[in-house]
Scaffold this motif. Structure first.
Motif, PDB file in Angstrom:
ATOM      1  N   PHE A 203       0.251   6.230 -11.375  1.00  0.00           N
ATOM      2  CA  PHE A 203      -0.052   4.955 -10.717  1.00  0.00           C
ATOM      3  C   PHE A 203       0.335   3.772 -11.599  1.00  0.00           C
ATOM      4  N   ASN A 204       1.343   3.978 -12.437  1.00  0.00           N
ATOM      5  CA  ASN A 204       1.808   2.909 -13.316  1.00  0.00           C
ATOM      6  C   ASN A 204       2.638   1.918 -12.513  1.00  0.00           C
ATOM      7  N   GLU A 205       2.025   0.807 -12.145  1.00  0.00           N
ATOM      8  CA  GLU A 205       2.711  -0.172 -11.304  1.00  0.00           C
ATOM      9  C   GLU A 205       3.603  -1.119 -12.102  1.00  0.00           C
ATOM     10  N   ALA A 206       3.729  -0.852 -13.413  1.00  0.00           N
ATOM     11  CA  ALA A 206       4.708  -1.618 -14.191  1.00  0.00           C
ATOM     12  C   ALA A 206       6.119  -1.238 -13.773  1.00  0.00           C
ATOM     13  N   ASN A 207       6.226  -0.058 -13.133  1.00  0.00           N
ATOM     14  CA  ASN A 207       7.523   0.399 -12.628  1.00  0.00           C
ATOM     15  C   ASN A 207       7.864  -0.380 -11.359  1.00  0.00           C
ATOM     16  N   SER A 208       9.036  -0.969 -11.317  1.00  0.00           N
ATOM     17  CA  SER A 208       9.426  -1.813 -10.182  1.00  0.00           C
ATOM     18  C   SER A 208       9.598  -1.021  -8.894  1.00  0.00           C
ATOM     19  N   THR A 209       9.688   0.301  -9.005  1.00  0.00           N
ATOM     20  CA  THR A 209       9.852   1.125  -7.802  1.00  0.00           C
ATOM     21  C   THR A 209       8.544   1.820  -7.432  1.00  0.00           C
ATOM     22  N   GLY A 210       7.410   1.235  -7.825  1.00  0.00           N
ATOM     23  CA  GLY A 210       6.118   1.813  -7.519  1.00  0.00           C
ATOM     24  C   GLY A 210       5.717   1.594  -6.074  1.00  0.00           C
ATOM     25  N   VAL A 211       4.551   2.116  -5.722  1.00  0.00           N
ATOM     26  CA  VAL A 211       4.048   2.002  -4.347  1.00  0.00           C
ATOM     27  C   VAL A 211       3.852   0.549  -3.962  1.00  0.00           C
ATOM     28  N   SER A 212       3.281  -0.231  -4.858  1.00  0.00           N
ATOM     29  CA  SER A 212       2.983  -1.630  -4.546  1.00  0.00           C
ATOM     30  C   SER A 212       4.246  -2.406  -4.184  1.00  0.00           C
TER      31      SER A 212
ATOM     32  N   TYR B  64      -4.687  -0.492  -2.096  1.00  0.00           N
ATOM     33  CA  TYR B  64      -3.932   0.289  -3.076  1.00  0.00           C
ATOM     34  C   TYR B  64      -4.204  -0.212  -4.488  1.00  0.00           C
ATOM     35  N   ASN B  65      -4.281  -1.524  -4.663  1.00  0.00           N
ATOM     36  CA  ASN B  65      -4.572  -2.068  -5.990  1.00  0.00           C
ATOM     37  C   ASN B  65      -5.939  -1.597  -6.480  1.00  0.00           C
ATOM     38  N   SER B  66      -6.899  -1.487  -5.568  1.00  0.00           N
ATOM     39  CA  SER B  66      -8.227  -1.007  -5.963  1.00  0.00           C
ATOM     40  C   SER B  66      -8.170   0.455  -6.389  1.00  0.00           C
ATOM     41  N   LEU B  67      -7.300   1.249  -5.745  1.00  0.00           N
ATOM     42  CA  LEU B  67      -7.120   2.645  -6.145  1.00  0.00           C
ATOM     43  C   LEU B  67      -6.557   2.717  -7.564  1.00  0.00           C
ATOM     44  N   VAL B  68      -5.563   1.897  -7.846  1.00  0.00           N
ATOM     45  CA  VAL B  68      -4.997   1.855  -9.197  1.00  0.00           C
ATOM     46  C   VAL B  68      -6.068   1.459 -10.206  1.00  0.00           C
ATOM     47  N   GLY B  69      -6.917   0.494  -9.814  1.00  0.00           N
ATOM     48  CA  GLY B  69      -7.994   0.055 -10.696  1.00  0.00           C
ATOM     49  C   GLY B  69      -8.999   1.157 -10.980  1.00  0.00           C
ATOM     50  N   VAL B  70      -9.330   1.950  -9.945  1.00  0.00           N
ATOM     51  CA  VAL B  70     -10.277   3.056 -10.124  1.00  0.00           C
ATOM     52  C   VAL B  70      -9.722   4.082 -11.106  1.00  0.00           C
TER      53      VAL B  70
ATOM     54  N   THR C 100      12.154   4.924   1.447  1.00  0.00           N
ATOM     55  CA  THR C 100      11.815   4.797   0.027  1.00  0.00           C
ATOM     56  C   THR C 100      10.307   4.791  -0.171  1.00  0.00           C
ATOM     57  N   LEU C 101       9.594   4.023   0.653  1.00  0.00           N
ATOM     58  CA  LEU C 101       8.132   3.973   0.577  1.00  0.00           C
ATOM     59  C   LEU C 101       7.534   5.353   0.779  1.00  0.00           C
ATOM     60  N   MET C 102       8.001   6.057   1.809  1.00  0.00           N
ATOM     61  CA  MET C 102       7.465   7.385   2.093  1.00  0.00           C
ATOM     62  C   MET C 102       7.768   8.352   0.952  1.00  0.00           C
ATOM     63  N   SER C 103       8.957   8.232   0.372  1.00  0.00           N
ATOM     64  CA  SER C 103       9.340   9.113  -0.733  1.00  0.00           C
ATOM     65  C   SER C 103       8.443   8.892  -1.942  1.00  0.00           C
ATOM     66  N   ILE C 104       8.133   7.635  -2.250  1.00  0.00           N
ATOM     67  CA  ILE C 104       7.286   7.328  -3.406  1.00  0.00           C
ATOM     68  C   ILE C 104       5.861   7.817  -3.164  1.00  0.00           C
ATOM     69  N   LEU C 105       5.348   7.612  -1.947  1.00  0.00           N
ATOM     70  CA  LEU C 105       4.012   8.100  -1.623  1.00  0.00           C
ATOM     71  C   LEU C 105       3.960   9.623  -1.681  1.00  0.00           C
ATOM     72  N   ARG C 106       5.011  10.248  -1.163  1.00  0.00           N
ATOM     73  CA  ARG C 106       5.072  11.717  -1.177  1.00  0.00           C
ATOM     74  C   ARG C 106       5.145  12.237  -2.616  1.00  0.00           C
ATOM     75  N   GLN C 107       5.897  11.521  -3.473  1.00  0.00           N
ATOM     76  CA  GLN C 107       6.020  11.943  -4.870  1.00  0.00           C
ATOM     77  C   GLN C 107       4.691  11.791  -5.603  1.00  0.00           C
ATOM     78  N   ALA C 108       3.975  10.699  -5.316  1.00  0.00           N
ATOM     79  CA  ALA C 108       2.661  10.505  -5.939  1.00  0.00           C
ATOM     80  C   ALA C 108       1.717  11.634  -5.554  1.00  0.00           C
ATOM     81  N   ASP C 109       1.735  12.007  -4.273  1.00  0.00           N
ATOM     82  CA  ASP C 109       0.896  13.109  -3.808  1.00  0.00           C
ATOM     83  C   ASP C 109       1.304  14.422  -4.471  1.00  0.00           C
ATOM     84  N   SER C 110       2.611  14.639  -4.590  1.00  0.00           N
ATOM     85  CA  SER C 110       3.113  15.865  -5.227  1.00  0.00           C
ATOM     86  C   SER C 110       2.722  15.914  -6.696  1.00  0.00           C
ATOM     87  N   ASP C 111       2.796  14.774  -7.379  1.00  0.00           N
ATOM     88  CA  ASP C 111       2.413  14.728  -8.794  1.00  0.00           C
ATOM     89  C   ASP C 111       0.929  15.019  -8.962  1.00  0.00           C
ATOM     90  N   LEU C 112       0.114  14.504  -8.063  1.00  0.00           N
ATOM     91  CA  LEU C 112      -1.323  14.791  -8.126  1.00  0.00           C
ATOM     92  C   LEU C 112      -1.583  16.276  -7.871  1.00  0.00           C
TER      93      LEU C 112
END
Length: 707
Positions: A102-111, A631-637, A143-155
């Motif tokens: 959930f590192n949103e410093a990456n410009s290709t993040g979910v946010s 989503y930002n609150s999820l990153v914060g948690v 792209t959005l779906m791919s990033i969300l899918r990748q986050a789920d896969s990583d988890l």
């Protein structure tokens, strides 16, 4: 009787005692770097005394006992803190990997991708008929779906890694229990307190117990020798003397707990998977059936501390249904069947108070006997408190907490975000129109059966809870000229005067198809195929969709933008994905026209960027906020949980290190002290040898008197 012979005896004993002292000192020096070695010391004791005038005369010294320097109280405290430290160490090490996802410093993040998604719809509203802009919407959505899918896969990958660690821990746990019982058997043979202290075996057992405490929280009752009992903090006996009780990992278990007098002979069945345990509590007794006489139950995902609620905040009650009418609760489909055959309806009545526990994952079970496995899987209530009747310490607790409570919550919140994006977008898109009208359409969401009320818990429809009573609009056009030929709201009973509106608690998928055929039968044909709605235009016609107060089109996946409902299943509706002309930017207006320049739908979807929408999970109350804020609150948690794990580890580890240092003060080898002892015993040995030499000279003097 005292004499020269007595002096020789005393000297010999002194030599032997000094030699024992030197040997023990040498043992200490040799093991100065041996982990877990406890310093030993010799306890010297004066030997028997003989009555004599002018007073009792001693007979020398004996090495009475070799003592092991060890503080049991400090060790018990250390093991407790080490268990806590290892729990948070295991948690923290893995949480660092979660945080990277959930590192949103990456410009290709979910946010960033979510921002682009809404911006593309805003750009489309400026030029609704632009095919390049429509393609941008589709491309950035992929792209959005791919990033969300990748986050789920990583988890998922982190959970699988936790499963691997848990499996290793359980294997090591059982091996340690076996090793300790083996040591206890040896102690029973070799240990004779004060006479033959088996210090090496005690050290080896203490090392094993320390290793055990790093895996699971333990309490140890030491009654001496091999008579020890080791339990977890909840009181489950892991080891008793020379017997130990295995702990096993088992998957997809159902534990039945009926009240006295209940004659229910079946069990609860489930399909699906979840990261939480399900507690099912019968609140109203009854049978298992499709009617109103069925028993009613409630569902908890945290051991009965909180219960699933509906959108109004009331505790949700479900009916006990057979397999063909299984109800959806959380992420599982639940039904009741016979023990031997889940497809057969059980006999007997469920009674209020009957409970069932479902473990839809691998869980930890303690076997005191083969017939009575006890669930000791670490569990954290949704208020953050540990279930103290389960395992609460060691790396096992940390890895289970990561897998179930932490990552389980993150995945559900991520899916809640996806589900809300899908629903809110589809809700708007399904009432709009694109550059093309339909000649045929098939819904992307299937019901469990065509004859089940769409709003019921048994419908199997993903968004069944979103349906409401009301009217749904359709339009029919001449495919050659584009002229409107018919429009209107679906009438769910043409034989009854007036417009009969959709009612999700009554109407089925067959009813929807029947309403379309009844209202537009001259132009359209609606059927149910594979429990999905399919609508085909008759020759010379095409059709579109309009205002829908019920959510029916979105819930059935008709005229929608997205399909699926989780990060893993989220995809584009095949119609939009294959032809951007079906991407809805406008709507059919009051004049039955769909104008290429109409941007109302695109504007409404882009407006979701800042719109407060209702989002909920099984453990969170509904919250109203924008998708970006959620989503930002999820990153914060995730960030807070990582910091908490680090803080707890640092705190508990500091205490454990302090206790270990205190134990080393007692049991550790100090080379300066041992060298001093070595010199002392060496001098004692030399003095004893001198005594023997003196006694020998005395004998020689006595023997010389004869000459």
């Amino acid at each position: 009787m005292p004499g020269i012979a007595s002096l020789l005896n005393i000297g010999q004993k002194a030599l032997n005692a000094s030699q024992v002292g030197i040997e023990v000192t040498g043992q200490n020096i040799a093991n100065v770097n041996t982990e877990g070695y406890s310093r030993q010391r010799v306890m010297f004791q004066d030997d028997l005394y003989i009555d004599f005038k002018p007073g009792q005369i001693g007979t020398g010294v004996q090495a009475a006992e070799i003592q092991r320097m060890f503080d049991k109280f400090i060790e018990s405290s250390y093991n407790s803190k080490a268990s806590s430290a290892e729990r948070y160490n295991a948690l923290y090490q893995s949480m660092r990997s979660v945080e990277a996802i959930f590192n949103e410093a990456n410009s290709t993040g979910v946010s960033e991708s979510l921002t682009k998604f809404f911006q593309d719809w805003q750009n489309l509203s400026l030029d609704p008929s632009s095919y390049p802009q429509r393609q941008n919407v589709l491309s950035d959505t992929q792209t959005l779906m791919s990033i969300l899918r990748q986050a789920d896969s990583d988890l998922d990958a982190i959970q699988q890694q936790a499963n691997s660690y848990i499996s290793q821990d359980v294997s090591n746990l059982n091996q340690l229990l076996k090793d300790i019982t083996d040591i206890n058997r040896q102690l029973a043979v070799h240990d004779n307190p004060t006479q033959n202290n088996a210090n090496g075996l005690y050290d080896e057992r203490a090392r094993k117990v320390r290793a055990l405490a790093e895996i699971i929280d333990i309490s140890m009752i030491d009654n001496g020798g091999s008579n020890v009992t080791i339990m977890d903090k909840a009181g489950h006996t892991l080891l008793d003397g020379v017997n130990y009780y295995e702990v096993k990992l088992e998957t997809n278990k159902v534990i039945k707990n009926l009240i006295p007098g209940s004659n229910f002979d079946g069990t609860v069945n489930f399909s699906g998977s979840d990261d939480f345990e399900y507690t099912i509590k019968v609140v109203n007794g009854g049978d298992v059936s499709s009617g109103s006489s069925a028993a009613q139950f409630q569902v908890s995902l945290d051991g009965g501390t909180t219960w699933l609620r509906d959108d109004s905040g009331a505790i949700k009650t479900f009916y006990a249904r057979p397999d063909e009418l299984s109800v959806t609760a959380g992420n599982l489909k639940l039904s009741f069947g016979q023990l031997s055959n889940s497809g057969l309806t059980p006999t007997g009545q469920l009674q209020a108070g009957d409970t069932f526990t479902i473990v839809p994952k691998s869980g930890l079970f303690w076997y005191q006997s083969a017939a009575t496995p006890i669930n000791i899987t670490p569990q954290i209530y949704f208020n953050g408190q540990d279930n103290t009747t389960r395992v609460t310490g060691g790396s096992l607790a940390g890895n289970f907490q990561l897998r179930d409570y932490n990552v389980g919550r993150y995945k559900e919140r991520l899916d809640a975000l996806v589900k809300t994006i899908v629903w809110e977008t589809n809700r708007i898109h399904s009432q709009g129109s694109g550059l093309k009208m339909f000649t045929d359409v098939t819904g992307t969401y299937a019901a469990r059966g065509s004859d089940i009320a769409l709003g019921s818990d048994s419908s199997g429809l993903t968004f069944s809870s979103k349906l409401s009573s009301g009217a749904s609009m359709m339009y029919v056009f001449n495919s050659a000229t584009g002229e409107p030929v018919s429009n209107g709201f679906l009438d769910f009973d043409a034989s009854t005067p007036g417009l009969q509106l959709f009612d999700p608690s009554q109407h089925t998928l067959e009813d929807v198809a029947g309403a379309i055929n009844g209202t537009f039968g001259n132009f359209l044909t609606a059927t149910v195929v594979n429990n999905q709605l399919q609508v085909n235009a008759k020759s010379g016609y095409n059709f579109g969709f309009g205002t829908d107060a019920t959510g029916l089109w979105a819930a059935l996946g008709v005229n929608t933008f997205f399909a699926g409902d989780t990060a893993r299943t989220m995809t584009l509706n095949p119609m939009c994905g294959s032809d951007s002309g079906f991407l809805n930017a406008g709507h059919i207006n009051g004049a039955n026209e769909s104008n290429p320049g109409d941007n109302s739908t695109a504007l409404a979807i882009s407006g979701l960027r800042n719109k407060s929408v209702s989002i909920r999970t099984t453990f969170d109350a509904p919250t109203s906020q924008s998708l970006q804020s959620y989503y930002n609150s999820l990153v914060g948690v995730v960030g807070v949980d990582t910091e908490n794990a680090k803080f707890n580890y640092d705190f508990e580890n500091t205490l454990a290190k302090d206790l270990n240092s205190r134990q080393l003060e007692v049991s550790g080898v100090n080379l300066d002290e041992e060298m001093s002892n070595l010199v002392k015993f060496q001098h004692s040995y030399q003095a004893a040898a001198k005594m023997i030499s003196t006694a020998d000279q005395m004998w020689q003097t006595v023997l010389g008197l004869k000459q």
